[in-house]
Every structure is written in structure tokens, then in C-alpha cells.
Design an enzyme around this catalytic site. Structure first.
Site, short mmCIF file in Angstrom:
data_model
loop_
_atom_site.label_atom_id
_atom_site.label_comp_id
_atom_site.label_asym_id
_atom_site.label_seq_id
_atom_site.Cartn_x
_atom_site.Cartn_y
_atom_site.Cartn_z
CD GLU A 1 44.41 -16.23 32.19
OE1 GLU A 1 44.76 -17.22 31.53
OE2 GLU A 1 43.45 -15.52 31.85
N GLY B 1 20.96 -8.43 24.51
CA GLY B 1 19.57 -8.12 24.16
C GLY B 1 18.55 -8.75 25.10
CD GLN C 1 46.23 -22.00 31.79
OE1 GLN C 1 45.04 -22.12 31.53
NE2 GLN C 1 46.60 -21.33 32.87
#
Ligand code: COA
Length: 415
Positions: A139, A248, A17
Site C-alpha cells: 500500500e 476552485g 488486500q
């Protein structure tokens, strides 16, 4: 219309991949990508996770659009000769073999430099130089080693990996950018260079906000935007923050109407400071606008759990799309939790070419992602992935091999 990378020829030695995502992007930008595969078997993903017997898997087809495929046994001397002619005629070699495999094949940096000093050699590896440099990586190993898993999930659960393939596709994206930058630099220097994108590093790059938080935690021992505040405990490493935004603007995933039966009847709701009065009005808590306990972002951080519980009472009265419509009328940032089924049917994504339908000679019509990067002067037309070795003759003839040469190479199982 011309394409951004028209004229760039890529020797695509990638598999699985991470590498294929990179070369697929280059192909979408107009590069001629020649995928080199082993005769007989090809990229292992052709046969993995198959949904139709004997047909290239969706795993493969969705990662290898717009490429040409040739088969070549690079361990045979004649295969090496073909590889050398490809190196001479290509601009970029991209590979993601296990560490050392390319050198073992004889394709060292010195060898490439001798044949083609302009060539860019781009690699994905699991780790950069260091104690794990020789390791094979997939992965989820990268997600764990790059800091994503330790910071994903809920406080009372184990580390979690995410479905977004940040280790593979994320690294492929990083590598593609490195290649394009190297091509640009080559315009000035005339020289190729090596480009390396280690998967651990790419995942960390995507997790930089957590490295930021590690330092904030070490300085103050507490992070007000995390669910551990105000009544929980912080340790010495960035904790898992569930679905809190951690940024935030506090956010949370909230239930919507139908959540009892539909696992995706949820919405992500952000209590952006700028629209706090609008949020109060929508949920019917006008009194909170001027109440000192809720009026400022700092005050609200002490009450995030009850605030989101109250907002959820409202979101549970709406389905996620209706909630999205109402909230957007007030500029309140939010997002429905979309299932893959809903995404596959999304008209806007199809309209923009981010989801495309592709015809394939043995598979028929299938759905795929298209290029998520839109360029006004370099449009992407997604074409199907190649069959194994579909372009072997065409590519070798372009390299100067005759029909007799091809017959000999075929008889000797080189191609
Ligand atoms: N002809 C002949 N041999 C070929 C060939 C060809 N056309 N193409 C590849 N090979 C050989 C290589 O020479 C090598 O042989 P060697 O080990 O004897 O030197 C071998 O095939 C390459 O195999 P390798 O890369 O080790 O594959 P693997 O299936 O064992 O491992 C990975 C797969 C993904 C774990 C490994 O390639 C890897 O760690 N890659 C780097 C990280 C990465 O990209 N991971 C993400 C994958 S999505």
C-alpha cells in the site's frame, strides 16, 4: 432477484488486500468467486492482525465476503491439473502475486489461451512496465510512488500517507472495472484478454488534480488556492497543501466546540462562492458581503487565512453536528470529521448496507463494510468469508472429481 454478474465464474488467485477487494466486489455483484489458497496457511491475512487467537482476522474476513475457498498446492503436478480444470471452467482469473509468480507456476498467458481463449486474466502489480516492473509493492509504497505522499501533509512536515487504502483498495476498484469492461467486450469478440492495473498508476489516477497543478505551477509559478499564497514560497514541484481544498472552492478544517478534549471535534468548511453572503450572515460579518476586499472569490484568495480564522471563531461556538445542521440550512457545503467509532454507529450507513453486521462460525458477529455501489436491480447481500478450504470438496466435485479422487489428493497434500 438476479444479480448483475450472475453466471460469471472467477478463479480468485488473490491475496492480501488489493486483489481481494476486487474479487469481493465481483462477488457482491453476483459472480461465483472461488478463492484458491495454499493448504495449511491460506491467505497470509487470515493470521495477520488477529484480535481473537486462532480465528480468521478481521483483515481477512472484511476482504473476502461472498467467496468460496478451496485449498490447492499449485506447485504439485496434480495441483496444476486441478488448476487447469478451473481455468477451463472459469471466465476470469484474478491474481496479485509478485511479478513473475504466475509464469513460474506455469500459468502463462499462452497456457491460459490454449485452455480457455475466452478467459480474462486480470492482475494487480505494483508498477507497470518499466524500471520498477519487478518490484514487490505494498500500500504505502504505491501511495509514495503514485504522487499521493508528496502532495499530502503540511508544508513544514514530511510527506504523509493517508489512511484511505488508495493503493490497495483503490487499485482493486480499478481492476474490477477493467474486468467488467473486458467481460462486456468478450460478448462481441468471444475472446478474453489481459487486464493490468498497476498500483502506482491507480494512485496517480486518483491524484490527477495534483498532476494538473504541477502544470499550472510550471506555467505561472504560483497557485492562488494553496496555503503558500500569498505570503509563502513555491518551489518547482506541487507542494503539500495541508487541508486546503486546492480546488476552485477554498476549504479548511476548523475547530468546533469541544476540540480541546475531542481530537475529532472539527468540521470541513467550504467557502463556496455561491453561498458567500449566507456564510457572512451566519458568522455575523454581514459587512463582508459588499466589502471589496471580500466580495469576490479572487479578492478572498488574498485573505483566506483571516477569513477562515473568523469562521472558526463561529464554528468553535457549535459542536460539529450542530454546525453541520445550521450550515446545511443555508446550503453551505461542510462535513463533520467523523471518527471510526461514530461511523460504526451511523444509522444511515447501516440502513443503506454500507455498514453491515455479519455472523461468522468461529468469530461470532462482526462489523464490516458492505457494497458501497448500489444497484436497483442487483442488490448485495453480504455473506461471511469462507473458512480455509471450506468449499474444496464442493468445487472439485463440480469439476468432476470423485470422492476417491479427493481422498487421493488429500493424502498427497495437493488439497
Ligand atoms: N500453492 C503453491 N504455491 C503458491 C500458491 C498455492 N496455492 N499460491 C501462491 N503460491 C506461491 C507462488 O507460486 C509464489 O511462489 P514463487 O515466488 O516461488 O514463484 C509465491 O507463493 C507468491 O508469493 P508472492 O506473491 O511473491 O508473495 P509475497 O508474500 O512474497 O509478496 C506481495 C506479497 C503483496 C508483496 C506480492 O505478492 C506483490 O508484490 N504483489 C503485487 C502487488 C500487490 O498486489 N500488492 C498489494 C498487496 S495488498
Amino acid at each position: 432477484m438476479s444479480k448483475a454478474l450472475e453466471g460469471v465464474r472467477v478463479l480468485d488467485f488473490t491475496h492480501v488486500q488489493s486483489g481481494p477487494t476486487c474479487t469481493q466486489l465481483l462477488a457482491w455483484f453476483g459472480a461465483d468467486v472461488i478463492k484458491v489458497e495454499r493448504a495449511g496457511e491460506g491467505d497470509a491475512t487470515r493470521g495477520q492482525l488477529r484480535d481473537i487467537p486462532g480465528v480468521d482476522s478481521l483483515y481477512f474476513t472484511m476482504l473476502n465476503h461472498n467467496k468460496r475457498s478451496i485449498t490447492l498446492d499449485t506447485k504439485k503436478a496434480k495441483g496444476r491439473e486441478v488448476l487447469d480444470s478451473l481455468i477451463k471452467s472459469c471466465d476470469v482469473l484474478v491474481e496479485n502475486f509478485a511479478p513473475g509468480a504466475l509464469d513460474r507456476m506455469g500459468i502463462t498467458w499462452a497456457h491460459v489461451q490454449k485452455l480457455n481463449p475466452r478467459m480474462i486474466v486480470a492482475s494487480v502489480k505494483g508498477f507497470g512496465p518499466g524500471k520498477y516492473a519487478e518490484c514487490k509493492v505494498y500500500e504505502n509504497v504505491a501511495q509514495c510512488a503514485g504522487g499521493a505522499a508528496s502532495t499530502t501533509g503540511f508544508e513544514d512536515g514530511p510527506p504523509l500517507v493517508t489512511g484511505a487504502q488508495i493503493g490497495d483498495s483503490g487499485t482493486g476498484l480499478h481492476l474490477a472495472l477493467g474486468i467488467v469492461a473486458a467481460l462486456y467486450q468478450r460478448e462481441r469478440t468471444g475472446r478474453g484478454q489481459k487486464v493490468l492495473a498497476p498500483m502506482q498508476d491507480a494512485v496517480l489516477n486518483l491524484c490527477r488534480v495534483k498532476l494538473r497543478d504541477q502544470q499550472r505551477l510550471e506555467r505561472s509559478g504560483v497557485m492562488h488556492e494553496y496555503p503558500q499564497y500569498p505570503d509563502g514560497q513555491f518551489g518547482d514541484a506541487v507542494p503539500r497543501a495541508g487541508n486546503a481544498s486546492g480546488g476552485g472552492q477554498p476549504g479548511a478544517i476548523l475547530k468546533c466546540k469541544g476540540w480541546e478534549a475531542d481530537p475529532n471535534a472539527y468540521i470541513y468548511f467550504i467557502t463556496q462562492a455561491a453561498v458567500w453572503p449566507a456564510i457572512c450572515r451566519v458568522i455575523g460579518e454581514e459587512g463582508w458581503v459588499d466589502d471589496a476586499a471580500y466580495a469576490t472569490p479572487a479578492a478572498r484568495l488574498l485573505h483566506l487565512k483571516p477569513i477562515f480564522a473568523r469562521i472558526e471563531k463561529w464554528t468553535m461556538t457549535q459542536d460539529k453536528f450542530a454546525a453541520m445542521d445550521i450550515l446545511n440550512e443555508h446550503d453551505i457545503p461542510c462535513g463533520p470529521i467523523l471518527s471510526m467509532k461514530e461511523i460504526a454507529a451511523d444509522a444511515s450507513l447501516r440502513e443503506s448496507g454500507t455498514i453491515v453486521e455479519v455472523d461468522h462460525p468461529t468469530r461470532g458477529r462482526y462489523l464490516s463494510v458492505g457494497n458501497p455501489i448500489k444497484m436497483s436491480d442487483s442488490p448485495t447481500e453480504v455473506t461471511r468469508s469462507p473458512l480455509l478450504g471450506e468449499h474444496t470438496d464442493e468445487v472439485l466435485q463440480q469439476l468432476g472429481y470423485s470422492s476417491e479422487d479427493l481422498a487421493t489428493l488429500r493424502a498427497e497434500k495437493v488439497i
